[in-house]
Design an enzyme around this catalytic site. Structure first.
Site, short mmCIF file in Angstrom:
data_model
loop_
_atom_site.label_atom_id
_atom_site.label_comp_id
_atom_site.label_asym_id
_atom_site.label_seq_id
_atom_site.Cartn_x
_atom_site.Cartn_y
_atom_site.Cartn_z
CE LYS A 117 1.85 4.21 0.96
NZ LYS A 117 3.07 3.31 1.25
CE LYS A 199 3.42 6.09 -6.63
NZ LYS A 199 4.63 5.66 -5.88
CE LYS A 202 6.03 -1.68 -3.76
NZ LYS A 202 7.43 -1.24 -3.77
#
Ligand code: ATP
Ligand code: LTN
Length: 337
Positions: A117, A199, A202
Protein backbone atom coordinates in the site's frame (compact mmCIF):
# COMPACT_ATOMS: atom_id res chain seq x y z
CA UNK A 1 -28.67 -10.80 21.51
CA UNK A 2 -27.80 -13.77 23.74
CA UNK A 3 -24.54 -15.60 23.22
CA UNK A 4 -24.52 -19.36 23.72
CA UNK A 5 -22.03 -20.03 26.52
CA UNK A 6 -21.06 -23.40 25.01
CA UNK A 7 -19.97 -21.90 21.71
CA UNK A 8 -16.65 -20.25 20.92
CA UNK A 9 -16.40 -16.65 19.75
CA UNK A 10 -15.72 -15.81 16.12
CA UNK A 11 -14.84 -12.33 14.86
CA UNK A 12 -14.18 -11.01 11.37
CA UNK A 13 -14.45 -7.81 9.37
CA UNK A 14 -14.04 -6.37 5.89
CA UNK A 15 -13.33 -2.83 4.77
CA UNK A 16 -16.03 -0.83 2.97
CA UNK A 17 -13.41 0.11 0.39
CA UNK A 18 -15.27 -0.64 -2.83
CA UNK A 19 -17.48 -3.31 -4.30
CA UNK A 20 -16.39 -6.70 -2.92
CA UNK A 21 -15.20 -9.34 -5.36
CA UNK A 22 -15.74 -13.09 -5.48
CA UNK A 23 -12.33 -13.21 -3.73
CA UNK A 24 -13.79 -11.43 -0.69
CA UNK A 25 -16.84 -13.66 -0.93
CA UNK A 26 -14.98 -16.99 -1.13
CA UNK A 27 -12.11 -16.03 1.17
CA UNK A 28 -14.28 -14.48 3.84
CA UNK A 29 -18.03 -13.77 3.69
CA UNK A 30 -19.12 -17.23 2.48
CA UNK A 31 -17.28 -18.81 5.41
CA UNK A 32 -18.87 -16.34 7.81
CA UNK A 33 -22.24 -17.66 6.69
CA UNK A 34 -21.17 -21.29 6.89
CA UNK A 35 -19.83 -20.85 10.44
CA UNK A 36 -22.66 -18.81 11.94
CA UNK A 37 -24.43 -21.75 13.61
CA UNK A 38 -21.31 -23.26 15.10
CA UNK A 39 -19.95 -20.10 16.78
CA UNK A 40 -21.07 -16.92 18.50
CA UNK A 41 -20.33 -14.63 15.55
CA UNK A 42 -19.41 -10.95 15.48
CA UNK A 43 -18.97 -9.28 12.09
CA UNK A 44 -17.82 -5.72 11.68
CA UNK A 45 -17.53 -3.17 8.92
CA UNK A 46 -13.99 -1.85 9.28
CA UNK A 47 -14.72 1.77 8.43
CA UNK A 48 -11.87 3.16 10.59
CA UNK A 49 -9.41 1.02 8.63
CA UNK A 50 -10.71 2.65 5.46
CA UNK A 51 -9.46 6.07 6.54
CA UNK A 52 -5.89 4.91 5.92
CA UNK A 53 -6.38 5.51 2.19
CA UNK A 54 -7.73 8.76 0.72
CA UNK A 55 -11.30 8.53 -0.45
CA UNK A 56 -14.37 10.70 -0.82
CA UNK A 57 -16.22 10.89 2.54
CA UNK A 58 -19.56 10.46 0.80
CA UNK A 59 -18.34 7.28 -0.91
CA UNK A 60 -17.16 5.81 2.39
CA UNK A 61 -20.54 6.59 3.99
CA UNK A 62 -22.45 4.95 1.12
CA UNK A 63 -20.16 1.93 0.87
CA UNK A 64 -20.42 1.27 4.60
CA UNK A 65 -24.20 0.89 4.43
CA UNK A 66 -23.84 -1.05 1.20
CA UNK A 67 -21.49 -3.55 2.83
CA UNK A 68 -23.89 -4.14 5.70
CA UNK A 69 -26.66 -4.88 3.17
CA UNK A 70 -24.30 -7.17 1.30
CA UNK A 71 -23.39 -9.19 4.41
CA UNK A 72 -27.10 -9.83 4.95
CA UNK A 73 -27.77 -10.56 1.26
CA UNK A 74 -24.97 -13.15 1.33
CA UNK A 75 -26.75 -14.93 4.15
CA UNK A 76 -25.28 -13.48 7.35
CA UNK A 77 -28.25 -13.63 9.72
CA UNK A 78 -28.66 -10.50 11.91
CA UNK A 79 -30.78 -12.54 14.34
CA UNK A 80 -27.85 -14.84 15.03
CA UNK A 81 -24.81 -12.59 14.60
CA UNK A 82 -23.69 -9.24 15.95
CA UNK A 83 -23.29 -6.85 13.01
CA UNK A 84 -21.82 -3.41 13.63
CA UNK A 85 -19.75 -0.52 12.32
CA UNK A 86 -16.28 -0.39 13.85
CA UNK A 87 -16.52 3.39 14.41
CA UNK A 88 -19.66 2.91 16.55
CA UNK A 89 -17.60 1.18 19.23
CA UNK A 90 -15.03 3.64 20.65
CA UNK A 91 -13.14 0.85 22.44
CA UNK A 92 -11.54 -0.12 19.09
CA UNK A 93 -9.64 3.15 18.97
CA UNK A 94 -9.00 3.07 22.73
CA UNK A 95 -7.48 -0.39 22.74
CA UNK A 96 -5.42 0.48 19.66
CA UNK A 97 -3.74 3.23 21.67
CA UNK A 98 -2.79 0.89 24.51
CA UNK A 99 -1.58 -1.83 22.12
CA UNK A 100 0.50 0.76 20.26
CA UNK A 101 2.60 1.13 23.38
CA UNK A 102 3.71 -2.52 23.17
CA UNK A 103 4.18 -2.66 19.38
CA UNK A 104 7.32 -1.56 17.53
CA UNK A 105 7.65 0.32 14.24
CA UNK A 106 9.85 -2.38 12.69
CA UNK A 107 7.06 -4.92 13.19
CA UNK A 108 4.68 -2.74 11.23
CA UNK A 109 6.94 -1.67 8.37
CA UNK A 110 7.80 -5.27 7.51
CA UNK A 111 4.13 -6.14 6.85
CA UNK A 112 3.56 -7.09 3.20
CA UNK A 113 0.31 -5.12 2.98
CA UNK A 114 2.01 -2.00 4.38
CA UNK A 115 4.76 -2.29 1.79
CA UNK A 116 2.26 -2.83 -1.06
CA UNK A 117 0.00 0.00 0.00
CA UNK A 118 2.93 2.36 0.59
CA UNK A 119 3.95 1.83 -3.01
CA UNK A 120 0.41 2.19 -4.35
CA UNK A 121 -0.32 5.31 -2.26
CA UNK A 122 3.17 6.82 -2.20
CA UNK A 123 1.75 10.33 -1.71
CA UNK A 124 -0.03 9.31 1.49
CA UNK A 125 2.05 6.96 3.63
CA UNK A 126 0.37 8.01 6.87
CA UNK A 127 0.68 6.73 10.46
CA UNK A 128 -2.70 4.99 10.16
CA UNK A 129 -1.49 2.92 7.22
CA UNK A 130 1.45 1.78 9.29
CA UNK A 131 -0.70 1.15 12.37
CA UNK A 132 -3.40 -0.76 10.46
CA UNK A 133 -2.47 -4.18 11.97
CA UNK A 134 -2.69 -2.82 15.55
CA UNK A 135 -6.24 -1.60 14.93
CA UNK A 136 -7.01 -5.02 13.48
CA UNK A 137 -5.50 -6.67 16.58
CA UNK A 138 -7.70 -4.45 18.77
CA UNK A 139 -10.77 -5.47 16.72
CA UNK A 140 -10.07 -9.12 17.40
CA UNK A 141 -8.80 -9.01 20.99
CA UNK A 142 -11.61 -6.82 22.35
CA UNK A 143 -14.10 -9.67 21.94
CA UNK A 144 -11.93 -12.44 23.46
CA UNK A 145 -12.12 -14.03 20.04
CA UNK A 146 -11.25 -17.70 19.60
CA UNK A 147 -11.31 -17.84 15.82
CA UNK A 148 -10.91 -15.39 12.91
CA UNK A 149 -11.97 -16.45 9.40
CA UNK A 150 -9.82 -14.62 6.84
CA UNK A 151 -8.28 -14.97 3.40
CA UNK A 152 -4.61 -15.95 3.34
CA UNK A 153 -3.47 -12.35 2.64
CA UNK A 154 -4.43 -11.51 6.24
CA UNK A 155 -2.41 -14.30 7.84
CA UNK A 156 0.51 -12.02 8.65
CA UNK A 157 -1.80 -9.54 10.40
CA UNK A 158 -3.34 -12.33 12.45
CA UNK A 159 0.13 -13.47 13.52
CA UNK A 160 0.87 -9.94 14.76
CA UNK A 161 -2.43 -9.92 16.68
CA UNK A 162 -1.38 -13.16 18.36
CA UNK A 163 2.07 -11.75 19.18
CA UNK A 164 0.56 -8.62 20.68
CA UNK A 165 -1.92 -10.66 22.75
CA UNK A 166 0.86 -12.89 24.11
CA UNK A 167 3.06 -9.89 24.82
CA UNK A 168 0.32 -8.13 26.79
CA UNK A 169 -0.59 -11.32 28.68
CA UNK A 170 3.04 -11.91 29.62
CA UNK A 171 3.70 -8.34 30.65
CA UNK A 172 0.55 -7.73 32.69
CA UNK A 173 -1.15 -11.13 33.37
CA UNK A 174 -3.53 -13.21 31.22
CA UNK A 175 -6.07 -10.82 29.71
CA UNK A 176 -6.67 -11.74 26.08
CA UNK A 177 -7.62 -14.99 24.41
CA UNK A 178 -4.95 -15.71 21.78
CA UNK A 179 -6.99 -16.18 18.57
CA UNK A 180 -6.57 -18.79 15.84
CA UNK A 181 -7.07 -18.06 12.16
CA UNK A 182 -9.55 -19.95 10.01
CA UNK A 183 -8.28 -20.02 6.46
CA UNK A 184 -10.35 -22.08 4.00
CA UNK A 185 -8.51 -24.90 2.18
CA UNK A 186 -9.84 -23.80 -1.21
CA UNK A 187 -10.72 -20.16 -1.87
CA UNK A 188 -8.34 -18.48 0.58
CA UNK A 189 -6.54 -16.81 -2.29
CA UNK A 190 -8.56 -16.21 -5.43
CA UNK A 191 -6.26 -14.88 -8.13
CA UNK A 192 -6.69 -12.08 -10.66
CA UNK A 193 -8.31 -13.23 -13.92
CA UNK A 194 -5.80 -11.18 -15.91
CA UNK A 195 -2.66 -11.90 -13.90
CA UNK A 196 -3.14 -15.18 -12.04
CA UNK A 197 0.09 -14.72 -10.09
CA UNK A 198 -1.50 -11.85 -8.14
CA UNK A 199 -4.52 -11.94 -5.84
CA UNK A 200 -7.86 -10.73 -7.13
CA UNK A 201 -8.34 -7.25 -5.71
CA UNK A 202 -11.34 -4.92 -5.82
CA UNK A 203 -9.02 -1.96 -6.30
CA UNK A 204 -7.40 -3.36 -9.49
CA UNK A 205 -7.35 -0.77 -12.30
CA UNK A 206 -8.23 -3.45 -14.84
CA UNK A 207 -11.92 -4.30 -14.43
CA UNK A 208 -11.46 -7.57 -16.30
CA UNK A 209 -9.19 -8.80 -13.51
CA UNK A 210 -11.98 -9.27 -10.97
CA UNK A 211 -15.61 -10.34 -10.72
CA UNK A 212 -17.40 -7.89 -8.49
CA UNK A 213 -20.53 -8.87 -6.60
CA UNK A 214 -22.36 -6.26 -8.67
CA UNK A 215 -21.46 -7.61 -12.10
CA UNK A 216 -24.40 -8.77 -14.22
CA UNK A 217 -24.63 -12.19 -15.84
CA UNK A 218 -23.26 -11.15 -19.25
CA UNK A 219 -20.33 -9.26 -17.71
CA UNK A 220 -19.44 -12.25 -15.53
CA UNK A 221 -19.44 -14.67 -18.47
CA UNK A 222 -17.49 -12.21 -20.64
CA UNK A 223 -14.82 -11.70 -17.96
CA UNK A 224 -14.35 -15.46 -17.50
CA UNK A 225 -14.13 -15.97 -21.28
CA UNK A 226 -11.32 -13.41 -21.32
CA UNK A 227 -9.52 -14.88 -18.30
CA UNK A 228 -5.81 -15.46 -18.92
CA UNK A 229 -4.94 -19.18 -19.17
CA UNK A 230 -2.14 -21.19 -20.80
CA UNK A 231 -2.28 -22.89 -24.22
CA UNK A 232 -2.51 -26.44 -22.84
CA UNK A 233 -6.34 -26.68 -23.14
CA UNK A 234 -6.59 -29.50 -20.53
CA UNK A 235 -8.84 -28.68 -17.57
CA UNK A 236 -6.45 -29.81 -14.82
CA UNK A 237 -4.74 -28.06 -11.92
CA UNK A 238 -0.96 -27.65 -11.93
CA UNK A 239 1.69 -25.40 -10.43
CA UNK A 240 2.70 -24.24 -13.89
CA UNK A 241 -0.96 -23.53 -14.80
CA UNK A 242 -2.02 -20.77 -12.34
CA UNK A 243 -4.80 -19.39 -14.56
CA UNK A 244 -6.72 -22.61 -15.11
CA UNK A 245 -6.03 -23.74 -11.52
CA UNK A 246 -7.68 -20.54 -10.29
CA UNK A 247 -10.74 -21.14 -12.49
CA UNK A 248 -10.99 -24.76 -11.34
CA UNK A 249 -10.91 -23.60 -7.71
CA UNK A 250 -13.61 -21.01 -8.37
CA UNK A 251 -15.82 -23.48 -10.24
CA UNK A 252 -15.41 -26.19 -7.61
CA UNK A 253 -16.49 -23.98 -4.73
CA UNK A 254 -19.46 -22.45 -6.53
CA UNK A 255 -20.60 -25.82 -7.93
CA UNK A 256 -19.98 -27.50 -4.55
CA UNK A 257 -17.66 -30.09 -6.07
CA UNK A 258 -14.19 -31.33 -5.24
CA UNK A 259 -11.29 -30.41 -7.53
CA UNK A 260 -11.19 -34.05 -8.73
CA UNK A 261 -14.90 -34.04 -9.58
CA UNK A 262 -14.47 -30.84 -11.59
CA UNK A 263 -11.49 -32.24 -13.47
CA UNK A 264 -13.44 -35.40 -14.28
CA UNK A 265 -16.50 -33.42 -15.40
CA UNK A 266 -14.42 -31.44 -17.91
CA UNK A 267 -12.15 -34.26 -18.98
CA UNK A 268 -11.68 -34.02 -22.75
CA UNK A 269 -13.45 -30.63 -22.94
CA UNK A 270 -11.54 -27.48 -23.85
CA UNK A 271 -10.97 -24.23 -21.99
CA UNK A 272 -13.67 -22.42 -24.02
CA UNK A 273 -16.48 -24.66 -22.80
CA UNK A 274 -15.11 -24.71 -19.24
CA UNK A 275 -14.86 -20.92 -19.01
CA UNK A 276 -18.52 -20.50 -19.98
CA UNK A 277 -19.48 -23.11 -17.34
CA UNK A 278 -17.50 -21.20 -14.69
CA UNK A 279 -19.24 -17.95 -15.67
CA UNK A 280 -22.65 -19.57 -15.46
CA UNK A 281 -22.21 -21.20 -12.08
CA UNK A 282 -20.79 -17.98 -10.61
CA UNK A 283 -23.59 -15.87 -12.11
CA UNK A 284 -26.24 -18.27 -10.77
CA UNK A 285 -24.98 -17.61 -7.26
CA UNK A 286 -24.05 -13.94 -7.26
CA UNK A 287 -26.72 -12.30 -9.41
CA UNK A 288 -29.43 -13.16 -6.81
CA UNK A 289 -27.13 -11.79 -4.06
CA UNK A 290 -26.92 -8.48 -5.89
CA UNK A 291 -30.70 -8.34 -6.31
CA UNK A 292 -31.25 -9.15 -2.66
CA UNK A 293 -28.74 -6.51 -1.60
CA UNK A 294 -30.55 -3.88 -3.65
CA UNK A 295 -33.85 -4.85 -2.05
CA UNK A 296 -32.38 -4.65 1.47
CA UNK A 297 -30.69 -1.31 0.76
CA UNK A 298 -34.08 0.29 0.12
CA UNK A 299 -34.99 -0.27 3.77
CA UNK A 300 -32.56 2.09 5.47
CA UNK A 301 -34.51 2.03 8.76
CA UNK A 302 -34.04 -1.75 8.93
CA UNK A 303 -30.29 -1.44 8.35
CA UNK A 304 -29.94 1.41 10.86
CA UNK A 305 -31.78 -0.67 13.41
CA UNK A 306 -29.47 -3.66 12.91
CA UNK A 307 -26.36 -1.53 13.27
CA UNK A 308 -27.68 0.28 16.38
CA UNK A 309 -28.53 -3.02 18.07
CA UNK A 310 -25.22 -4.51 16.92
CA UNK A 311 -23.27 -1.59 18.35
CA UNK A 312 -25.11 -1.94 21.66
CA UNK A 313 -24.00 -5.55 22.07
CA UNK A 314 -20.52 -4.88 20.72
CA UNK A 315 -20.06 -1.91 23.08
CA UNK A 316 -21.16 -4.03 26.03
CA UNK A 317 -18.66 -6.79 25.20
CA UNK A 318 -15.81 -4.46 24.22
CA UNK A 319 -16.20 -2.26 27.30
CA UNK A 320 -15.73 -5.27 29.57
CA UNK A 321 -12.34 -5.90 27.95
CA UNK A 322 -11.23 -2.27 27.85
CA UNK A 323 -12.05 -1.83 31.57
CA UNK A 324 -9.88 -4.84 32.35
CA UNK A 325 -7.05 -3.54 30.16
CA UNK A 326 -7.11 -0.04 31.69
CA UNK A 327 -7.01 -1.53 35.17
CA UNK A 328 -4.13 -3.88 34.32
CA UNK A 329 -1.94 -1.17 32.79
CA UNK A 330 -2.50 1.07 35.82
CA UNK A 331 -4.97 3.71 34.66
CA UNK A 332 -6.80 5.02 37.73
CA UNK A 333 -10.52 4.29 38.03
CA UNK A 334 -12.50 5.94 40.85
CA UNK A 335 -14.57 3.68 43.13
CA UNK A 336 -18.21 3.58 42.11
CA UNK A 337 -20.59 5.04 44.70
P1 ATP B 1 -8.30 -3.81 -0.56
O1 ATP B 1 -7.97 -4.47 -1.88
O2 ATP B 1 -9.20 -2.62 -0.65
O3 ATP B 1 -7.15 -3.64 0.39
P2 ATP B 1 -9.27 -6.34 0.39
O4 ATP B 1 -10.29 -6.87 -0.54
O5 ATP B 1 -7.92 -6.97 0.43
O6 ATP B 1 -9.22 -4.79 0.19
P3 ATP B 1 -11.09 -6.52 2.68
O7 ATP B 1 -12.30 -6.09 1.97
O8 ATP B 1 -10.95 -5.89 4.01
O9 ATP B 1 -9.74 -6.30 1.90
O10 ATP B 1 -11.04 -8.10 2.80
C1 ATP B 1 -12.03 -8.83 3.41
C2 ATP B 1 -11.66 -10.27 3.43
O11 ATP B 1 -11.53 -10.79 2.10
C3 ATP B 1 -10.33 -10.62 4.12
O12 ATP B 1 -10.53 -11.73 4.98
C4 ATP B 1 -9.41 -10.97 3.00
O13 ATP B 1 -8.42 -11.91 3.40
C5 ATP B 1 -10.35 -11.59 1.99
N1 ATP B 1 -9.83 -11.49 0.63
C6 ATP B 1 -9.49 -10.36 -0.05
N2 ATP B 1 -9.07 -10.65 -1.30
C7 ATP B 1 -9.13 -12.02 -1.41
C8 ATP B 1 -8.82 -12.94 -2.47
N3 ATP B 1 -8.38 -12.54 -3.66
N4 ATP B 1 -9.02 -14.27 -2.26
C9 ATP B 1 -9.49 -14.70 -1.05
N5 ATP B 1 -9.80 -13.88 -0.02
C10 ATP B 1 -9.62 -12.56 -0.19
N1 LTN C 1 -7.71 -6.01 7.46
C1 LTN C 1 -8.76 -6.87 7.07
C2 LTN C 1 -10.11 -6.38 7.47
C3 LTN C 1 -10.21 -6.45 8.94
C4 LTN C 1 -10.29 -7.65 9.71
C5 LTN C 1 -10.33 -7.21 11.07
C6 LTN C 1 -10.34 -9.00 9.40
C7 LTN C 1 -10.20 -5.41 9.80
N2 LTN C 1 -10.28 -5.84 11.07
C8 LTN C 1 -10.38 -8.13 12.12
C9 LTN C 1 -10.40 -9.92 10.47
C10 LTN C 1 -10.43 -9.48 11.79
C11 LTN C 1 -8.71 -7.08 5.58
O1 LTN C 1 -9.15 -8.07 5.17
N3 LTN C 1 -8.19 -6.21 4.80
Amino acid sequence: MQFDKDKKILFSAAQPSGIPTIGNYLGAIKNWVDLQDEYNCIYSIADLHCLTVKREPKDLRRQSLDLLALYIACGVNPEKCVLFMQSHVPAHAELTWVLNTITYPGEMTRMTQFKDKSLRHADNVNMGLMDYPVLMAADILLYQTDIVPIGSDQKQHLEIARDIANRFNNRYSPTFVVPDGYIPKVGARIMSLQDPLHKMSKSDDNENAFISLEDDRDTIIRKFKRAVTDSDNTVAVGEDKPGITNLINIYSIFANKTIEETQREFDGKGYGEFKVAVGEVVADKIVPIKEEKERILKDKAYLDDIMIKGAETANYLANKTIAKVYRKVGLYTPDKK
